[in-house]
Design a protein around this motif. Sequence first.
Motif, PDB file in Angstrom:
ATOM      1  N   GLU A  90       0.809  -1.221   0.000  1.00 36.86           N
ATOM      2  CA  GLU A  90       0.000   0.000   0.000  1.00 36.86           C
ATOM      3  C   GLU A  90       0.844   1.273   0.000  1.00 36.86           C
ATOM      4  OE1 GLU A  90      -2.800  -0.247   3.193  1.00 36.86           O
ATOM      5  OE2 GLU A  90      -4.035  -1.744   2.153  1.00 36.86           O
ATOM      6  N   ASP A  91       2.022   1.217   0.617  1.00 39.68           N
ATOM      7  CA  ASP A  91       2.844   2.423   0.738  1.00 39.68           C
ATOM      8  C   ASP A  91       4.142   2.361  -0.056  1.00 39.68           C
ATOM      9  OD1 ASP A  91       0.921   3.349   2.571  1.00 39.68           O
ATOM     10  OD2 ASP A  91       1.938   2.355   4.230  1.00 39.68           O
ATOM     11  N   GLY A  92       4.502   1.159  -0.531  1.00 37.82           N
ATOM     12  CA  GLY A  92       5.726   1.012  -1.312  1.00 37.82           C
ATOM     13  C   GLY A  92       6.989   1.188  -0.508  1.00 37.82           C
ATOM     14  N   LEU A  93       6.922   0.948   0.793  1.00 47.80           N
ATOM     15  CA  LEU A  93       8.074   1.174   1.669  1.00 47.80           C
ATOM     16  C   LEU A  93       8.821  -0.127   1.928  1.00 47.80           C
ATOM     17  CD1 LEU A  93       6.399   3.486   4.341  1.00 47.80           C
ATOM     18  CD2 LEU A  93       7.787   4.189   2.384  1.00 47.80           C
ATOM     19  N   THR A  94      10.131  -0.049   1.978  1.00 48.76           N
ATOM     20  CA  THR A  94      10.916  -1.200   2.411  1.00 48.76           C
ATOM     21  C   THR A  94      10.816  -1.309   3.934  1.00 48.76           C
ATOM     22  OG1 THR A  94      12.903   0.170   2.536  1.00 48.76           O
ATOM     23  CG2 THR A  94      12.544  -1.042   0.492  1.00 48.76           C
ATOM     24  N   ILE A  95      11.112  -2.502   4.438  1.00 53.27           N
ATOM     25  CA  ILE A  95      11.012  -2.768   5.872  1.00 53.27           C
ATOM     26  C   ILE A  95      12.416  -2.925   6.444  1.00 53.27           C
ATOM     27  CG2 ILE A  95      10.027  -4.259   7.649  1.00 53.27           C
ATOM     28  CD1 ILE A  95       7.929  -2.840   5.917  1.00 53.27           C
ATOM     29  N   ALA A  96      12.744  -2.096   7.429  1.00 55.92           N
ATOM     30  CA  ALA A  96      14.073  -2.129   8.041  1.00 55.92           C
ATOM     31  C   ALA A  96      14.374  -3.515   8.611  1.00 55.92           C
ATOM     32  CB  ALA A  96      14.162  -1.082   9.148  1.00 55.92           C
ATOM     33  N   GLY A  97      15.566  -4.013   8.303  1.00 56.10           N
ATOM     34  CA  GLY A  97      15.992  -5.289   8.837  1.00 56.10           C
ATOM     35  C   GLY A  97      15.547  -6.493   8.044  1.00 56.10           C
ATOM     36  N   ARG A  98      14.740  -6.277   7.001  1.00 56.77           N
ATOM     37  CA  ARG A  98      14.274  -7.389   6.163  1.00 56.77           C
ATOM     38  C   ARG A  98      15.081  -7.440   4.870  1.00 56.77           C
ATOM     39  NH1 ARG A  98      11.495 -10.407   9.796  1.00 56.77           N
ATOM     40  NH2 ARG A  98       9.572  -9.408  10.514  1.00 56.77           N
ATOM     41  N   PRO A  99      15.307  -8.640   4.318  1.00 63.00           N
ATOM     42  CA  PRO A  99      16.056  -8.747   3.062  1.00 63.00           C
ATOM     43  C   PRO A  99      15.358  -7.988   1.934  1.00 63.00           C
ATOM     44  CG  PRO A  99      15.815 -10.896   4.107  1.00 63.00           C
ATOM     45  CD  PRO A  99      14.922  -9.955   4.853  1.00 63.00           C
ATOM     46  N   LEU A 100      16.162  -7.389   1.058  1.00 63.07           N
ATOM     47  CA  LEU A 100      15.596  -6.658  -0.070  1.00 63.07           C
ATOM     48  C   LEU A 100      14.816  -7.590  -0.992  1.00 63.07           C
ATOM     49  CD1 LEU A 100      15.457  -3.797  -1.214  1.00 63.07           C
ATOM     50  CD2 LEU A 100      17.516  -4.301  -2.550  1.00 63.07           C
ATOM     51  N   ARG A 101      15.253  -8.842  -1.083  1.00 64.02           N
ATOM     52  CA  ARG A 101      14.534  -9.810  -1.921  1.00 64.02           C
ATOM     53  C   ARG A 101      13.099  -9.995  -1.436  1.00 64.02           C
ATOM     54  NH1 ARG A 101      15.894 -14.635  -5.254  1.00 64.02           N
ATOM     55  NH2 ARG A 101      13.985 -15.898  -5.293  1.00 64.02           N
ATOM     56  N   ASP A 102      12.892  -9.983  -0.115  1.00 63.53           N
ATOM     57  CA  ASP A 102      11.543 -10.127   0.424  1.00 63.53           C
ATOM     58  C   ASP A 102      10.655  -8.973  -0.043  1.00 63.53           C
ATOM     59  OD1 ASP A 102      12.536 -12.331   1.666  1.00 63.53           O
ATOM     60  OD2 ASP A 102      12.197 -11.642   3.719  1.00 63.53           O
ATOM     61  N   PHE A 103      11.237  -7.784  -0.115  1.00 59.10           N
ATOM     62  CA  PHE A 103      10.515  -6.614  -0.623  1.00 59.10           C
ATOM     63  C   PHE A 103      10.152  -6.809  -2.096  1.00 59.10           C
ATOM     64  CE2 PHE A 103      10.867  -2.599  -3.002  1.00 59.10           C
ATOM     65  CZ  PHE A 103       9.837  -1.864  -2.426  1.00 59.10           C
ATOM     66  N   TYR A 104      11.120  -7.240  -2.907  1.00 60.79           N
ATOM     67  CA  TYR A 104      10.874  -7.431  -4.339  1.00 60.79           C
ATOM     68  C   TYR A 104       9.841  -8.534  -4.593  1.00 60.79           C
ATOM     69  CZ  TYR A 104      14.873  -4.438  -5.508  1.00 60.79           C
ATOM     70  OH  TYR A 104      15.726  -3.380  -5.656  1.00 60.79           O
ATOM     71  N   GLU A 105       9.906  -9.600  -3.788  1.00 65.19           N
ATOM     72  CA  GLU A 105       8.926 -10.673  -3.939  1.00 65.19           C
ATOM     73  C   GLU A 105       7.512 -10.171  -3.653  1.00 65.19           C
ATOM     74  OE1 GLU A 105      11.618 -14.627  -2.782  1.00 65.19           O
ATOM     75  OE2 GLU A 105      10.236 -13.776  -1.315  1.00 65.19           O
ATOM     76  N   THR A 106       7.394  -9.315  -2.659  1.00 70.30           N
ATOM     77  CA  THR A 106       6.083  -8.788  -2.279  1.00 70.30           C
ATOM     78  C   THR A 106       5.538  -7.837  -3.336  1.00 70.30           C
ATOM     79  OG1 THR A 106       6.642  -9.021   0.064  1.00 70.30           O
ATOM     80  CG2 THR A 106       4.839  -7.520  -0.493  1.00 70.30           C
ATOM     81  N   VAL A 107       6.361  -6.912  -3.779  1.00 69.88           N
ATOM     82  CA  VAL A 107       5.927  -5.980  -4.825  1.00 69.88           C
ATOM     83  C   VAL A 107       5.600  -6.740  -6.106  1.00 69.88           C
ATOM     84  CG1 VAL A 107       6.674  -4.082  -6.316  1.00 69.88           C
ATOM     85  CG2 VAL A 107       7.209  -4.027  -3.879  1.00 69.88           C
ATOM     86  N   GLY A 108       6.455  -7.692  -6.477  1.00 69.56           N
ATOM     87  CA  GLY A 108       6.236  -8.458  -7.706  1.00 69.56           C
ATOM     88  C   GLY A 108       4.970  -9.290  -7.651  1.00 69.56           C
ATOM     89  N   HIS A 109       4.729  -9.918  -6.504  1.00 71.64           N
ATOM     90  CA  HIS A 109       3.511 -10.728  -6.375  1.00 71.64           C
ATOM     91  C   HIS A 109       2.273  -9.847  -6.458  1.00 71.64           C
ATOM     92  CE1 HIS A 109       0.442 -13.408  -4.748  1.00 71.64           C
ATOM     93  NE2 HIS A 109       1.271 -14.418  -4.999  1.00 71.64           N
TER      94      HIS A 109
END
Length: 251
Positions: free
Chosen positions: A58-77
């Motif tokens: 909803e906000d397009g924000l990365t999460i501190a302390g989480r792998p960047l891949r987890d962010f990309y997987e979420t946005v991509g899905h």
Amino acid sequence: MTIYEKIDRCHEAIGAVRPFEGHMLEQLKDYYRIGLTWSSNAIEGNTLTINETKVVLEDGLTIAGRPLRDFYETVGHGKAYNFMFTLIGNRRISTADIKAMHRLFYKEIDEENAGVWRKEPVVVSGTDYVFPHPDELEKRMMELDAWITNERGKYHPVTFAGLLHLKFVNIHPFIDGNGRTSRLIMNLALIQDGYQLAIVPPVLRAEYNDTIRQYQIKGTSKPFCDFIAERVYETQKEIMRLFHIPLPELK
């Protein structure tokens, strides 16, 4: 009463208050985009919580302390999920659609292999099933395309969706992301036929994988299809609760 009879009773009850359209449809779409994205990613080891998934989508924000891949997987899905809804009216699922869905999911992770059949063999942990060699993939996916077109009407829609998942995941055409793609195309089949999504919570990961392995080892699809039917039924009950639709008599 079988699980499929329960599903069909609920399907009729939900259908009586349809159509879901406009703002109501967008609400439902957004509601399940977070749940399906979180659960499907979590099954594959993504560490984001459901609340963190909501923040990313909803906000397009990365999460501190989480792998960047987890962010990309979420946005991509989330992008692949949105694309899935553009295919509702087709009642068709082609290899081109599958490639496009995977490309949306996987592009930021590995652009070279996004939406492209794998070029090397794969071994999946937890199973000794031998997946098709890369040279076989085009033929196997063309056969799957033909099966979707020619056999779809011979099954209950929920059974067809489960079988589609099983057949696709046994081909494993991509280098990575096959599980998430299989769940997306399974759910596309369900919504194309007017049924609700099948969301597999991470707590049921072991049962989910076990029923897939039963198909790979014994060729039996019923345990998996029944498992998916239970997931559809749970979503139906949730939708009926959200929209104050009385649960039908299910004796």
